[in-house]
Design a protein around this motif. Structure first.
Motif, mmCIF file in Angstrom:
data_model
loop_
_atom_site.group_PDB
_atom_site.id
_atom_site.type_symbol
_atom_site.label_atom_id
_atom_site.label_comp_id
_atom_site.label_asym_id
_atom_site.label_seq_id
_atom_site.Cartn_x
_atom_site.Cartn_y
_atom_site.Cartn_z
ATOM 1 N N TRP A 75 0.758 5.283 7.621
ATOM 2 C CA TRP A 75 1.841 5.376 6.651
ATOM 3 C C TRP A 75 3.115 4.680 7.133
ATOM 4 O O TRP A 75 4.090 4.590 6.389
ATOM 5 N N GLY A 76 3.111 4.198 8.371
ATOM 6 C CA GLY A 76 4.300 3.545 8.894
ATOM 7 C C GLY A 76 5.465 4.482 9.093
ATOM 8 O O GLY A 76 6.621 4.130 8.817
ATOM 9 N N LEU A 77 5.205 5.681 9.597
ATOM 10 C CA LEU A 77 6.222 6.721 9.724
ATOM 11 C C LEU A 77 6.835 6.742 11.127
ATOM 12 O O LEU A 77 6.222 6.238 12.083
ATOM 13 N N PRO A 78 8.007 7.336 11.265
ATOM 14 C CA PRO A 78 8.585 7.504 12.600
ATOM 15 C C PRO A 78 7.602 8.229 13.515
ATOM 16 O O PRO A 78 6.942 9.186 13.107
ATOM 17 N N GLY A 79 7.508 7.762 14.747
ATOM 18 C CA GLY A 79 6.544 8.320 15.692
ATOM 19 C C GLY A 79 5.299 7.467 15.849
ATOM 20 O O GLY A 79 4.480 7.738 16.737
ATOM 21 N N ARG A 80 5.163 6.435 15.015
ATOM 22 C CA ARG A 80 3.934 5.639 15.108
ATOM 23 C C ARG A 80 3.849 4.874 16.426
ATOM 24 O O ARG A 80 2.741 4.634 16.921
ATOM 25 N N ASP A 81 4.992 4.487 16.997
ATOM 26 C CA ASP A 81 4.935 3.756 18.258
ATOM 27 C C ASP A 81 4.324 4.613 19.361
ATOM 28 O O ASP A 81 3.534 4.120 20.176
ATOM 29 N N ASN A 137 1.707 -2.167 7.504
ATOM 30 C CA ASN A 137 1.453 -1.144 8.523
ATOM 31 C C ASN A 137 0.246 -1.522 9.381
ATOM 32 O O ASN A 137 0.234 -1.281 10.597
ATOM 33 N N TYR A 138 -0.767 -2.098 8.724
ATOM 34 C CA TYR A 138 -1.944 -2.531 9.479
ATOM 35 C C TYR A 138 -1.587 -3.659 10.440
ATOM 36 O O TYR A 138 -2.025 -3.657 11.599
ATOM 37 N N ALA A 139 -0.797 -4.633 9.972
ATOM 38 C CA ALA A 139 -0.405 -5.743 10.832
ATOM 39 C C ALA A 139 0.360 -5.240 12.057
ATOM 40 O O ALA A 139 0.131 -5.694 13.190
#
Length: 349
Positions: A98-104, A179-181
């Motif tokens: 979903w490209g949300l904060p925390g994804r890193d 988001n996938y990229a």
């Protein structure tokens, strides 16, 4: 054309097959904890497995913890089953998708999982990029899980008309591609560096959108786009026959292309009747796809990776709480697949 053509194999062709001695690996998706399914797998001659090692299934931390993944691998080793890799989301991927904060932070965990897999010689990761639709319990989705087939066995069906249609998308396909990229740019260099093959699985069902969410792996061309985002020997495909058929793909041409490009990493064998908007999963021996021709095709293009039977109907006396994954249907499918392989003199392990 959606399947390899039906034809009888001549004796010279069968003898020529003997010259191609690249054995496929007959594989089952087995649980991360040993149970009766492991015993039955060995009894029908299946010696390879993939598993989902998520904490709720393994009883251990997620596989970005090396000790936890080692323990899962060792369970299979002790049962004389070779674990080839992992399949599905091994921990909560929602922030990544979903490209949300925390994804890193989650991507860093994913990178560590890839390193752990390589350290344990688990070289295959079958993954998807399907955010879960509204009201769904899984990333893949069905609208009915008690559809009767022969003898009262139960299968699954998807009917788009039975799903509520939201007024707008919560996540568009363009956003999902972005988001996938972001994800693949971060993880594919690690996969290549450590020698793990990431094999993308098609959307199931392969629609442009579902339950308020855009979808991206719904055409053969989408896999080319995914490869172009991160060209690598580790960027490969899980060829799920049923989903590629539902896309309207030419199965034979697609297999030959992927094999030539060395991107055919994993094969899922199941069959469906209908189209992407309305289909029913059927027994392996009664669907529209020519299974014998397809298995011979994989052999002819030199595929020597894992093949597994994927979804099966639930049979008499079985619990239908995991539609598609009850065990007795797998035993039938394994026998059916082995019979085809032996008839065509196709080696397998």
């Amino acid at each position: 054309m959606t399947a390899a053509p039906r034809r009888h194999t001549t004796l010279p062709e069968r003898l020529s097959d003997l010259q191609n001695n690249t054995p496929m690996k007959l594989t089952l998706l087995l649980p991360a904890k040993p149970d009766h399914r492991w015993t039955l797998a060995k009894q029908v001659g299946v010696n390879h497995a993939v598993t989902k090692a998520a904490p709720d299934l393994s009883g251990l931390p997620a596989p970005y913890d090396l000790a936890a993944l080692t323990a899962v691998r060792d369970r299979f080793t002790q049962a004389d089953i070779k674990l080839l890799g992992l399949e599905g989301d091994q921990f909560d991927m929602s922030r990544i998708k979903w490209g949300l904060p925390g994804r890193d932070a989650d991507i860093e965990r994913y990178q560590q999982m890839l390193r752990n897999m390589a350290a344990l010689n688990l070289r295959l990761l079958c993954y998807n990029f399907m955010p879960r639709p509204r009201g769904a319990h899984h990333d893949w989705h069905r609208t009915d899980v008690e559809v009767p087939l022969r003898g009262g066995s139960l299968t699954t069906r998807f009917d788009l008309a039975a799903m509520p249609q939201p007024a707008k998308l919560d996540l568009t396909a363009d956003q999902l591609w972005d988001n996938y990229a972001y994800f693949i740019h971060a993880v594919m260099p690690v996969a290549q560096d450590v020698g793990v093959t990431m094999a993308a699985h098609p959307d199931d069902p392969p629609l442009k959108e579902l339950g308020g969410i855009g979808r991206i792996f719904n055409t053969p061309e989408a896999f080319d786009r995914a490869y172009d985002l991160a060209p690598s020997p580790s960027n490969a495909v899980t060829f799920c026959q049923a989903n590629f058929r539902l896309m309207g793909a030419d199965l034979e041409a697609t297999v030959r292309k992927l094999a030539q490009q060395k991107r055919l990493a994993f094969v899922h064998l199941r069959d469906v009747q209908g189209d992407a908007h309305n289909f029913t999963e059927v027994w392996h021996d009664e669907g529209p796809t020519d299974m014998p021709a397809m298995l011979k095709l994989y052999h002819d293009v030199g595929f020597d990776g894992p093949i597994r039977d994927d979804h099966v109907p639930t049979m008499h006396s079985e619990d239908n709480s995991l539609p598609g994954y009850a065990m007795l249907g797998h035993l039938f499918a394994v026998g059916y697949i082995k019979g085809i392989l032996q008839t065509h003199n196709i080696p397998y392990q």
